[in-house]
Design a protein around this motif. Structure first.
Motif, short mmCIF file in Angstrom:
data_model
loop_
_atom_site.label_atom_id
_atom_site.label_comp_id
_atom_site.label_asym_id
_atom_site.label_seq_id
_atom_site.Cartn_x
_atom_site.Cartn_y
_atom_site.Cartn_z
N PRO A 127 0.83 -1.21 0.00
CA PRO A 127 0.00 0.00 0.00
C PRO A 127 0.87 1.26 0.00
O PRO A 127 1.94 1.30 0.59
CB PRO A 127 -0.81 -0.12 1.29
N GLY A 128 0.36 2.28 -0.67
CA GLY A 128 1.07 3.56 -0.69
C GLY A 128 0.94 4.27 0.64
O GLY A 128 0.11 3.93 1.49
N THR A 129 1.71 5.31 0.81
CA THR A 129 1.71 6.07 2.05
C THR A 129 0.37 6.76 2.27
O THR A 129 -0.14 6.81 3.39
CB THR A 129 2.85 7.11 2.03
N LYS A 130 -0.24 7.27 1.20
CA LYS A 130 -1.52 7.98 1.33
C LYS A 130 -2.61 7.02 1.80
O LYS A 130 -3.39 7.36 2.69
CB LYS A 130 -1.92 8.60 -0.01
N SER A 148 -5.40 4.53 8.59
CA SER A 148 -5.05 4.78 9.99
C SER A 148 -5.94 5.84 10.59
O SER A 148 -6.39 5.72 11.75
CB SER A 148 -3.59 5.22 10.10
N LEU A 149 -6.25 6.89 9.83
CA LEU A 149 -7.12 7.96 10.33
C LEU A 149 -8.53 7.44 10.60
O LEU A 149 -9.10 7.70 11.67
CB LEU A 149 -7.16 9.11 9.30
N PHE A 201 -12.67 5.61 14.48
CA PHE A 201 -13.58 4.56 14.90
C PHE A 201 -13.27 4.10 16.33
O PHE A 201 -14.18 3.97 17.16
CB PHE A 201 -13.51 3.38 13.93
N LEU A 202 -12.00 3.85 16.63
CA LEU A 202 -11.62 3.42 17.98
C LEU A 202 -11.92 4.51 19.01
O LEU A 202 -12.32 4.22 20.14
CB LEU A 202 -10.15 3.01 18.02
#
Length: 151
Positions: A124-127, A133-134, A139-140
């Motif tokens: 996966p790319g960084t974006k 992750s965001l 959600f958490l």
């Protein structure tokens, strides 16, 4: 790794070690099997000799067999010798097969394609990683807020 050449070399090394390890395990298993078959072969040989000696001794003691009981006993001894001979021959062929199997050297691991360094980075790319992750963090955070409010 980040270096494609290093990744290719690690893969080649892994395949080499895996092939050596599997070949070593297979050779040890075949050697154990060979020793087992040799032992059974020796036992069958001893039993065959004993049966032949019993038959020869019986024949020497009873030259002119006239009674049915002695003929039956001779037939039993003949069958015993034939049975032991068949068992001996079976173990002899298994011994030959085990020796052939030990000498056989066929490739254990076959690679479809040789490992080569990748031309483009994969994964996966960084974006995409940042967006996932965001969303996961939000959600958490919401779940944690609900659990805290509940208790």
């Amino acid at each position: 790794t980040r270096a494609p050449e290093l990744s290719a070399e690690l893969t080649k090394s892994f395949i080499r070690h895996l092939t050596d390890r599997v070949q070593d395990l297979r050779t040890r298993r075949t050697e154990r099997n060979l020793e087992f078959v040799k032992e059974k072969y020796r036992e069958a040989k001893k039993k065959l000799r004993a049966a032949e000696e019993r038959l020869a001794s019986f024949i020497d003691r009873n030259q002119n067999i006239r009674s049915a009981e002695l003929r039956n006993q001779r037939n039993r001894l003949d069958r015993r010798v034939q049975q032991q001979l068949k068992l001996y021959n079976d173990w002899q062929s298994q011994l030959t097969q085990a020796e052939i199997e030990l000498q056989r050297s066929e490739p254990v691991v076959t690679t479809v394609e040789a490992p080569v360094p990748p031309s483009d980075p994969s994964g996966p790319g960084t974006k995409l990683l940042l967006i996932v992750s965001l969303i996961l963090g939000l959600f958490l955070g919401v779940v944690r807020a609900f659990v805290r409010a509940f208790f």
